[in-house]
Design a protein around this motif. Sequence first.
Motif, PDB file in Angstrom:
ATOM      1  N   ARG A   1      40.701  37.192  33.924  1.00 15.37           N
ATOM      2  CA  ARG A   1      40.455  37.554  32.522  1.00 15.37           C
ATOM      3  C   ARG A   1      41.270  36.651  31.600  1.00 15.37           C
ATOM      4  O   ARG A   1      42.492  36.743  31.529  1.00 15.37           O
ATOM      5  CB  ARG A   1      40.841  39.022  32.340  1.00 15.37           C
ATOM      6  CG  ARG A   1      40.309  39.662  31.090  1.00 15.37           C
ATOM      7  CD  ARG A   1      38.848  39.969  31.139  1.00 15.37           C
ATOM      8  NE  ARG A   1      38.472  40.709  29.925  1.00 15.37           N
ATOM      9  CZ  ARG A   1      37.250  40.808  29.463  1.00 15.37           C
ATOM     10  NH1 ARG A   1      36.265  40.228  30.108  1.00 15.37           N
ATOM     11  NH2 ARG A   1      36.996  41.485  28.368  1.00 15.37           N
ATOM     12  N   GLU A   2      40.597  35.773  30.889  1.00 15.65           N
ATOM     13  CA  GLU A   2      41.265  34.764  30.056  1.00 15.65           C
ATOM     14  C   GLU A   2      41.954  35.360  28.819  1.00 15.65           C
ATOM     15  O   GLU A   2      42.912  34.801  28.309  1.00 15.65           O
ATOM     16  CB  GLU A   2      40.244  33.717  29.584  1.00 15.65           C
ATOM     17  CG  GLU A   2      39.613  32.903  30.702  1.00 15.65           C
ATOM     18  CD  GLU A   2      40.573  31.934  31.354  1.00 15.65           C
ATOM     19  OE1 GLU A   2      41.492  31.461  30.664  1.00 15.65           O
ATOM     20  OE2 GLU A   2      40.426  31.665  32.549  1.00 15.65           O
TER      21      GLU A   2
ATOM     22  N   LEU B   1      41.054  45.467  40.265  1.00 15.78           N
ATOM     23  CA  LEU B   1      42.346  45.209  39.625  1.00 15.78           C
ATOM     24  C   LEU B   1      42.721  43.733  39.772  1.00 15.78           C
ATOM     25  O   LEU B   1      43.034  43.043  38.803  1.00 15.78           O
ATOM     26  CB  LEU B   1      43.406  46.100  40.283  1.00 15.78           C
ATOM     27  CG  LEU B   1      44.810  46.106  39.724  1.00 15.78           C
ATOM     28  CD1 LEU B   1      44.834  46.770  38.362  1.00 15.78           C
ATOM     29  CD2 LEU B   1      45.752  46.857  40.659  1.00 15.78           C
ATOM     30  N   GLY B   2      42.664  43.229  40.999  1.00 20.55           N
ATOM     31  CA  GLY B   2      43.028  41.831  41.270  1.00 20.55           C
ATOM     32  C   GLY B   2      42.148  40.854  40.524  1.00 20.55           C
ATOM     33  O   GLY B   2      42.617  39.865  39.948  1.00 20.55           O
ATOM     34  N   GLU B   3      40.855  41.142  40.511  1.00 16.57           N
ATOM     35  CA  GLU B   3      39.885  40.282  39.837  1.00 16.57           C
ATOM     36  C   GLU B   3      40.185  40.214  38.336  1.00 16.57           C
ATOM     37  O   GLU B   3      40.193  39.148  37.733  1.00 16.57           O
ATOM     38  CB  GLU B   3      38.501  40.905  40.049  1.00 16.57           C
ATOM     39  CG  GLU B   3      37.364  39.930  39.982  1.00 16.57           C
ATOM     40  CD  GLU B   3      36.042  40.661  40.215  1.00 16.57           C
ATOM     41  OE1 GLU B   3      35.162  40.020  40.787  1.00 16.57           O
ATOM     42  OE2 GLU B   3      35.886  41.828  39.808  1.00 16.57           O
TER      43      GLU B   3
ATOM     44  N   PRO C   1      33.316  49.078  36.385  1.00 20.51           N
ATOM     45  CA  PRO C   1      33.748  49.047  37.783  1.00 20.51           C
ATOM     46  C   PRO C   1      34.360  47.696  38.166  1.00 20.51           C
ATOM     47  O   PRO C   1      35.130  47.586  39.106  1.00 20.51           O
ATOM     48  CB  PRO C   1      32.449  49.297  38.564  1.00 20.51           C
ATOM     49  CG  PRO C   1      31.360  48.866  37.640  1.00 20.51           C
ATOM     50  CD  PRO C   1      31.855  49.075  36.241  1.00 20.51           C
ATOM     51  N   ASN C   2      34.010  46.646  37.401  1.00 21.65           N
ATOM     52  CA  ASN C   2      34.572  45.304  37.650  1.00 21.65           C
ATOM     53  C   ASN C   2      34.432  44.467  36.380  1.00 21.65           C
ATOM     54  O   ASN C   2      33.816  44.905  35.405  1.00 21.65           O
ATOM     55  CB  ASN C   2      33.867  44.627  38.844  1.00 21.65           C
ATOM     56  CG  ASN C   2      32.359  44.639  38.654  1.00 21.65           C
ATOM     57  OD1 ASN C   2      31.845  44.210  37.626  1.00 21.65           O
ATOM     58  ND2 ASN C   2      31.650  45.153  39.646  1.00 21.65           N
ATOM     59  N   ILE C   3      34.974  43.246  36.403  1.00 29.49           N
ATOM     60  CA  ILE C   3      35.018  42.470  35.153  1.00 29.49           C
ATOM     61  C   ILE C   3      33.641  42.017  34.672  1.00 29.49           C
ATOM     62  O   ILE C   3      33.470  41.752  33.490  1.00 29.49           O
ATOM     63  CB  ILE C   3      35.997  41.264  35.222  1.00 29.49           C
ATOM     64  CG1 ILE C   3      35.643  40.311  36.346  1.00 29.49           C
ATOM     65  CG2 ILE C   3      37.423  41.718  35.320  1.00 29.49           C
ATOM     66  CD1 ILE C   3      36.467  39.023  36.304  1.00 29.49           C
TER      67      ILE C   3
END
Length: 202
Positions: A104-105, A97-99, A14-16
């Motif tokens: 994300r390296e 999406l933005g996060e 759901p998120n990073i």
Amino acid sequence: MIDYKQAVFTTSAPNISKMPADTGYEVAFAGRSNAGKSSALNRLTQQKSLARTSKTPGRTQLINVFEFAQDRRLIDLPGYGFAKVPMDMKLKWQKALGEYLQKRECLRGLVVLMDIRHPMKDLDQDLIYWAVDSDLPVMVLLTKADKLKQGARKSTVLKIREASKAFGGDVQVEAFSSTSGVGVDLLRNKLDQWYDKAALES
């Protein structure tokens, strides 16, 4: 040559914070909910149902992760725009999406998919500007190219290539069809370049 047929689904996040460790290399696929992301991933990996396709756009509500080699991943990002879903869910997707894109390296390239008949909507352009600002190379795939006759397809590609100069970064534009196979080799070659370059730089 990289064998994308080896790709297997590893997780939906759901998120990073719920994604695999931020190591290795990833290429992300992004686009409006009706742009044909899942079909493109299935065609690339020569698997019929690696990524779920649906008659109802907007089924990709999570960040889907596919691994095809040690620390090499393809990412299917939540679709944006078109989907008829509740606003709070839409906002949740956009936040994820933005996060992902900002934090994300291990992200090495972004494939932006747009229906060739309706290209360069505002959100598509925002996404490309963001990627260029972040020094990320972009491949724009004008999907469903089989829906246009060859002349119309060619002139649309040339028009979008011209328009994409305004982004000022590394942006390549190609016609693509998961049905007829147009552009599949170009996509595969571009991903090979990104993963190989990332490996050389590490």
